[in-house]
Design an enzyme around this catalytic site. Structure first.
Site, PDB file in Angstrom:
ATOM      1  N   CYS A  26       0.865  -1.173   0.000  1.00  0.00           N
ATOM      2  CA  CYS A  26       0.000   0.000   0.000  1.00  0.00           C
ATOM      3  C   CYS A  26       0.902   1.224   0.000  1.00  0.00           C
ATOM      4  O   CYS A  26       2.046   1.160  -0.441  1.00  0.00           O
ATOM      5  CB  CYS A  26      -0.968  -0.023   1.178  1.00  0.00           C
ATOM      6  SG  CYS A  26      -0.166   0.046   2.792  1.00  0.00           S
ATOM      7  N   HIS A 561      -4.440   9.388   5.507  1.00  0.00           N
ATOM      8  CA  HIS A 561      -4.775   7.966   5.401  1.00  0.00           C
ATOM      9  C   HIS A 561      -6.144   7.752   6.041  1.00  0.00           C
ATOM     10  O   HIS A 561      -6.291   7.783   7.258  1.00  0.00           O
ATOM     11  CB  HIS A 561      -3.711   7.133   6.121  1.00  0.00           C
ATOM     12  CG  HIS A 561      -3.750   5.674   5.792  1.00  0.00           C
ATOM     13  ND1 HIS A 561      -4.719   4.827   6.287  1.00  0.00           N
ATOM     14  CD2 HIS A 561      -2.938   4.909   5.018  1.00  0.00           C
ATOM     15  CE1 HIS A 561      -4.493   3.605   5.839  1.00  0.00           C
ATOM     16  NE2 HIS A 561      -3.425   3.620   5.060  1.00  0.00           N
TER      17      HIS A 561
END
Length: 639
Positions: A26, A561
């Site tokens: 990621c 995030h």
């Protein structure tokens, strides 16, 4: 490979490649699915240089790396031979249109050399100007040396591109350079002019090709590779694939010299035997098609050749028209074929001028100035590869405007009477022995129309400030950031979300809570809208839309995030409203997400807002318990 040792150590300490079912990454971490997590040496990994920490969550063994995780991931996949693993970035890239992927590839290959490309183009242009004004003699030493300075990069461009293309495709850059050196090797380039051919292939057809040399009995059709672009890029692509394959099958004890040896022995002959003939025949076919089109209608030929000239140059197909033009000059004293491309450099200049005026990016602006001057003088490479192609729309508008300019040249019957001259210096070649007539005036009209049309289309519809960052290297961004910081002492980062404030050290994720990924604060959102907290550029956007990076106009780098482990949702419940590379203003909607559905799926929505380049700043976070969008969240001050 920069991260080879780190990748080897990671694979070893997760239990070896035989313990890995799969690995993806990621925005900050490698995510392994291990057969047996007990075999992993967690404490060893945590203490390794290059590893931030290790997390275990959602059935994944997560090795947190940081911003350069994609580079480490590539090394891990290559060394471990995890053929079925891929990054989410790879998945997204494959979804892009073929045209966009091609443009992005070309842009990535040319970006490292934009500055010197622009400089070389300006030197070539001014040298031609000095000759035109009578200040220099084109047989004198001053002209020759200036010409060598300006022309060197373009002549040996395949060597430079061999390095950048091989690097782009994941191969060894110096291998790419050696492949290109063979293509422009003087002894091979000079063979056709040194003697008669051994024989001729396909005699009597449009694919007629003289053969001067053979390679183990296989005919080699020689062509000119200097100043070419596509042949070396294609060669580098296959070279990188072959090199990576050989690195896996050749024993490590002899890999250092056998891998490059076999790569060169296969790819260089393959280029001469396959790529060369394909390019040669395509050029010949294009030349015959152009002659037929001009005989049918000069307007149609002008539209076709004028519009696609820049593309022909990219692929080396223009060489099919040059012999026809030379033959026309020799046999009849004039040539209309190359005349119809006159407007293309002016169209490119118009598009670049629009970018120059409208761009907010100082690096793009600084590149535009020399590229514009070069285009006026007929040197199109700096503007095409440095500005128009990376921004895409200016390139498309240049093609459209060049096509219209070519149609006008065909309509007015503009014809060249002298071989030579580019850009503005090509204009005198249109003057017939009888003096200036409508064909000359028509050439001027075509150039002006092409330039003005490209300018207008690019200025109003070019989307310049949305994707301009793609022509800026990391080094250039650092320079821009440093300059901005000198002017700005304090930068306000407002809240991108409405919700409850959570101190970063209370976030239920060690990688974020430790501050190793960046300093900042977290928000527990109560509304599913992420708003841009700054004006700047979307420097990174994960395909699943759960995380993104922003770089402010002052150079502050942010990571936002949304949620914990929400990457596992694969983008479900997230809707992106921007793309990587977009220019955004403070308050712009970035991402929408479905809070209820994400929570129902079992994921927390705690959203860290981090300054990742915090080492050059002093940060002060808000002391409020609740925030609304646009409330001050972080105050960043230059140290």
């Amino acid at each position: 490979m920069k991260y080879e040792q780190l990748a080897k150590d990671i694979i070893k300490n997760v239990g070896g490649k035989e313990n890995v079912n799969s690995v993806v990454h990621c925005i900050t971490r490698l995510r392994f699915k291990l057969k047996d997590e007990s075999k992993a040496q967690t404490e060893v990994l945590k203490n390794m240089d290059g590893v931030v920490t290790v997390m275990k969550s959602g059935g994944q063994y997560q090795v947190v790396i940081g911003n350069h995780v994609s580079d480490v991931f590539k090394a891990v996949v290559e060394i471990g031979g995890f053929a079925n693993s891929q990054s989410q970035d790879d998945v997204e890239e494959k979804k892009g249109s073929l045209f966009n992927r091609f443009i992005d590839m070309i842009s990535g290959i040319f970006t490292p050399v934009l500055g010197v490309l622009a400089a070389s183009g300006m030197i070539k242009g001014f040298n031609a100007l000095f000759v035109a004004l009578g200040w220099l003699d084109n047989t004198g030493g001053t002209y020759q040396i200036l010409n060598a300075i300006g022309d060197a990069l373009f002549y040996f461009l395949p060597i430079i591109l061999g390095y950048t293309a091989m690097k782009k495709f994941g191969g060894t850059p110096f291998l790419g350079m050696v492949i290109a050196m063979a293509l422009v090797y003087p002894a091979l380039e000079g063979i056709p002019s040194a003697g008669d051919p051994l024989y001729t292939l396909f005699a009597g057809t449009i694919f007629e090709s003289p053969v001067y040399i053979e390679f183990f009995g296989i005919p080699v059709i020689l062509m000119t590779y200097s100043m070419s672009v596509i042949p070396i890029i294609v060669s580098a692509f296959f070279g990188a694939k072959l090199e990576n394959f050989l690195a896996k099958v050749i024993p490590s004890v002899v890999r250092m010299f056998l891998v490059p040896m076999f790569t060169l022995l296969v790819i260089i002959p393959l280029t001469f035997i396959v790529i060369g003939p394909i390019a040669t025949w395509a050029s010949q076919l294009l030349g015959q098609a152009t002659v037929a089109a001009y005989a049918l209608s000069p307007i149609i030929a002008g539209t076709f050749v004028g519009g696609f000239w820049l593309i022909f140059v990219m692929f080396g197909l223009h060489w099919g028209l040059v012999p026809i033009a030379i033959n026309n000059f020799t046999s009849q004293g004039f040539d209309p074929i190359l005349a119809v491309v006159f407007a293309h450099s002016f169209a490119l200049a118009g598009a670049i001028l629009a970018v120059w005026i409208k761009t907010k990016n100082q690096k793009t602006k600084s590149l535009s100035a020399p590229a514009f001057i070069s285009a006026i003088f007929g040197v199109t490479e700096p503007g095409m590869y440095g500005i128009a192609l990376p921004l895409k729309k200016p390139f498309i508008f240049t093609i459209i405007s060049s096509a219209i300019g070519g149609a006008l040249l065909g309509f007015f019957g503009s014809t060249g009477y002298v071989m030579g001259g580019l850009g503005v210096f090509q204009l005198p070649s249109f003057i017939p022995p009888t003096g200036i007539d409508m064909s000359v005036i028509g050439a001027i009209i075509a150039a002006v129309v092409g330039m003005v049309l490209a300018f207008v289309l690019t200025y109003f519809f070019g989307g310049i400030n949305k994707v301009e960052n793609t022509v800026v290297s990391n080094e250039a961004k650092a320079e821009i950031a440093a300059t901005s910081l000198e002017k700005t002492e304090k930068i306000e980062i407002v809240s991108p979300l409405k919700g409850e404030i959570i101190p970063l050290n209370e976030v239920a994720d060690e990688a974020f809570a430790s501050g190793l990924l960046g300093k900042g604060i977290a928000v527990e959102p109560t509304e599913g809208k992420l708003i841009s907290p700054v004006s700047g550029t979307v420097s990174a956007l994960f395909p699943t839309k759960h995380a993104l990076g922003l770089t402010t106009d002052e150079g502050v780098e942010l990571l936002i995030h949304i949620g914990m482990d929400t990457v596992n949702l694969g983008g479900k419940f997230f809707t992106g409203h921007v793309a990587q590379g977009d220019r955004v203003e403070k308050g712009a909607l970035l991402v929408e997400f479905d809070i209820a559905s994400i929570k129902k799926a079992g994921y927390k929505l705690t959203t860290p807002v981090l300054v990742t380049n915090h080492d050059v700043y002093e940060l002060t976070t808000t002391d409020q318990k609740q925030v609304n969008v646009d409330d001050l969240l972080i105050l960043v001050e230059k140290v």
